[in-house]
Design a protein around this motif. Sequence first.
Motif, mmCIF file in Angstrom:
data_model
loop_
_atom_site.group_PDB
_atom_site.id
_atom_site.type_symbol
_atom_site.label_atom_id
_atom_site.label_comp_id
_atom_site.label_asym_id
_atom_site.label_seq_id
_atom_site.Cartn_x
_atom_site.Cartn_y
_atom_site.Cartn_z
ATOM 1 N N UNK A 35 17.670 -18.459 -16.982
ATOM 2 C CA UNK A 35 17.176 -17.373 -17.834
ATOM 3 C C UNK A 35 17.572 -16.009 -17.280
ATOM 4 N N UNK A 36 17.453 -15.841 -15.970
ATOM 5 C CA UNK A 36 17.855 -14.572 -15.362
ATOM 6 C C UNK A 36 19.351 -14.318 -15.545
ATOM 7 N N UNK A 37 20.163 -15.350 -15.335
ATOM 8 C CA UNK A 37 21.609 -15.186 -15.486
ATOM 9 C C UNK A 37 21.977 -14.882 -16.932
ATOM 10 N N UNK A 38 21.344 -15.566 -17.862
ATOM 11 C CA UNK A 38 21.616 -15.293 -19.266
ATOM 12 C C UNK A 38 21.233 -13.882 -19.657
ATOM 13 N N UNK A 39 20.096 -13.415 -19.154
ATOM 14 C CA UNK A 39 19.667 -12.053 -19.444
ATOM 15 C C UNK A 39 20.638 -11.034 -18.861
ATOM 16 N N UNK A 40 21.041 -11.243 -17.614
ATOM 17 C CA UNK A 40 21.924 -10.286 -16.959
ATOM 18 C C UNK A 40 23.274 -10.193 -17.667
ATOM 19 N N UNK A 41 23.843 -11.321 -18.024
ATOM 20 C CA UNK A 41 25.147 -11.307 -18.675
ATOM 21 C C UNK A 41 25.038 -10.728 -20.084
ATOM 22 N N UNK A 42 23.975 -11.054 -20.788
ATOM 23 C CA UNK A 42 23.796 -10.493 -22.124
ATOM 24 C C UNK A 42 23.616 -8.984 -22.067
ATOM 25 N N UNK A 43 22.858 -8.495 -21.091
ATOM 26 C CA UNK A 43 22.678 -7.052 -20.960
ATOM 27 C C UNK A 43 23.961 -6.350 -20.539
ATOM 28 N N UNK A 44 24.752 -7.005 -19.693
ATOM 29 C CA UNK A 44 25.982 -6.373 -19.211
ATOM 30 C C UNK A 44 27.079 -6.359 -20.266
ATOM 31 N N UNK A 45 27.166 -7.431 -21.048
ATOM 32 C CA UNK A 45 28.261 -7.533 -22.013
ATOM 33 C C UNK A 45 27.840 -7.225 -23.441
ATOM 34 N N UNK A 46 26.581 -7.400 -23.768
ATOM 35 C CA UNK A 46 26.128 -7.213 -25.128
ATOM 36 C C UNK A 46 26.402 -8.414 -26.018
ATOM 37 N N UNK A 47 26.911 -9.488 -25.449
ATOM 38 C CA UNK A 47 27.250 -10.686 -26.211
ATOM 39 C C UNK A 47 26.274 -11.809 -25.839
ATOM 40 N N UNK A 48 25.424 -12.236 -26.764
ATOM 41 C CA UNK A 48 24.462 -13.285 -26.419
ATOM 42 C C UNK A 48 25.111 -14.641 -26.171
ATOM 43 N N UNK A 49 26.260 -14.897 -26.753
ATOM 44 C CA UNK A 49 26.940 -16.176 -26.517
ATOM 45 C C UNK A 49 27.440 -16.275 -25.082
ATOM 46 N N UNK A 50 27.905 -15.160 -24.531
ATOM 47 C CA UNK A 50 28.281 -15.167 -23.106
ATOM 48 C C UNK A 50 27.052 -15.351 -22.228
ATOM 49 N N UNK A 51 25.916 -14.820 -22.664
ATOM 50 C CA UNK A 51 24.667 -15.020 -21.929
ATOM 51 C C UNK A 51 24.253 -16.477 -21.910
ATOM 52 N N UNK A 52 24.416 -17.161 -23.033
ATOM 53 C CA UNK A 52 24.096 -18.595 -23.083
ATOM 54 C C UNK A 52 25.025 -19.380 -22.176
ATOM 55 N N UNK A 53 26.315 -19.025 -22.186
ATOM 56 C CA UNK A 53 27.275 -19.708 -21.319
ATOM 57 C C UNK A 53 26.960 -19.455 -19.844
ATOM 58 N N UNK A 54 26.579 -18.229 -19.509
ATOM 59 C CA UNK A 54 26.217 -17.922 -18.124
ATOM 60 C C UNK A 54 24.951 -18.646 -17.706
ATOM 61 N N UNK A 55 24.014 -18.769 -18.615
ATOM 62 C CA UNK A 55 22.787 -19.505 -18.331
ATOM 63 C C UNK A 55 23.096 -20.967 -18.045
ATOM 64 N N UNK A 56 23.950 -21.547 -18.853
ATOM 65 C CA UNK A 56 24.368 -22.934 -18.649
ATOM 66 C C UNK A 56 25.094 -23.093 -17.312
ATOM 67 N N UNK A 57 25.995 -22.160 -17.006
ATOM 68 C CA UNK A 57 26.756 -22.239 -15.756
ATOM 69 C C UNK A 57 25.844 -22.085 -14.535
ATOM 70 N N UNK A 58 24.878 -21.195 -14.614
ATOM 71 C CA UNK A 58 23.960 -21.003 -13.487
ATOM 72 C C UNK A 58 23.095 -22.242 -13.278
ATOM 73 N N UNK A 59 22.613 -22.818 -14.347
ATOM 74 C CA UNK A 59 21.823 -24.043 -14.230
ATOM 75 C C UNK A 59 22.632 -25.185 -13.650
ATOM 76 N N UNK A 60 23.890 -25.303 -14.083
ATOM 77 C CA UNK A 60 24.761 -26.353 -13.531
ATOM 78 C C UNK A 60 25.043 -26.119 -12.054
ATOM 79 N N UNK A 61 25.235 -24.871 -11.665
ATOM 80 C CA UNK A 61 25.516 -24.570 -10.258
ATOM 81 C C UNK A 61 24.323 -24.931 -9.368
#
Length: 108
Positions: A35-61
Amino acid sequence: VRSGTPVLYASLGEVISERAGVMNLGLEGIMLVGAYAGFAVTMATGNPWLGIAASFAAGCAITLIHAFLCITLMCNQVVSGLAMVLIFPLSVRYFFSTTRWSISRTSS
């Protein structure tokens, strides 16, 4: 009921993984880091789809770290899972408190 749905999904995943013989007590920590990673990426890029991808990647890591500790290094699954609940969310919280996303707590 709506706010309990994410925990319900995590519990369902834990039931399936426990039937396979893996105990992962760090599901809440994985969800928080995602959730934190998704929020950070969405706030930085403005793209919620990149936030979802970052959230998935952080959880996998985080899950890969748990798998490496438990399978390769033969660590205790309970200790590794509880460390994920305690260490990762606190480190992410520290990161957010020192970056531009910090919320000032001054009264106006």
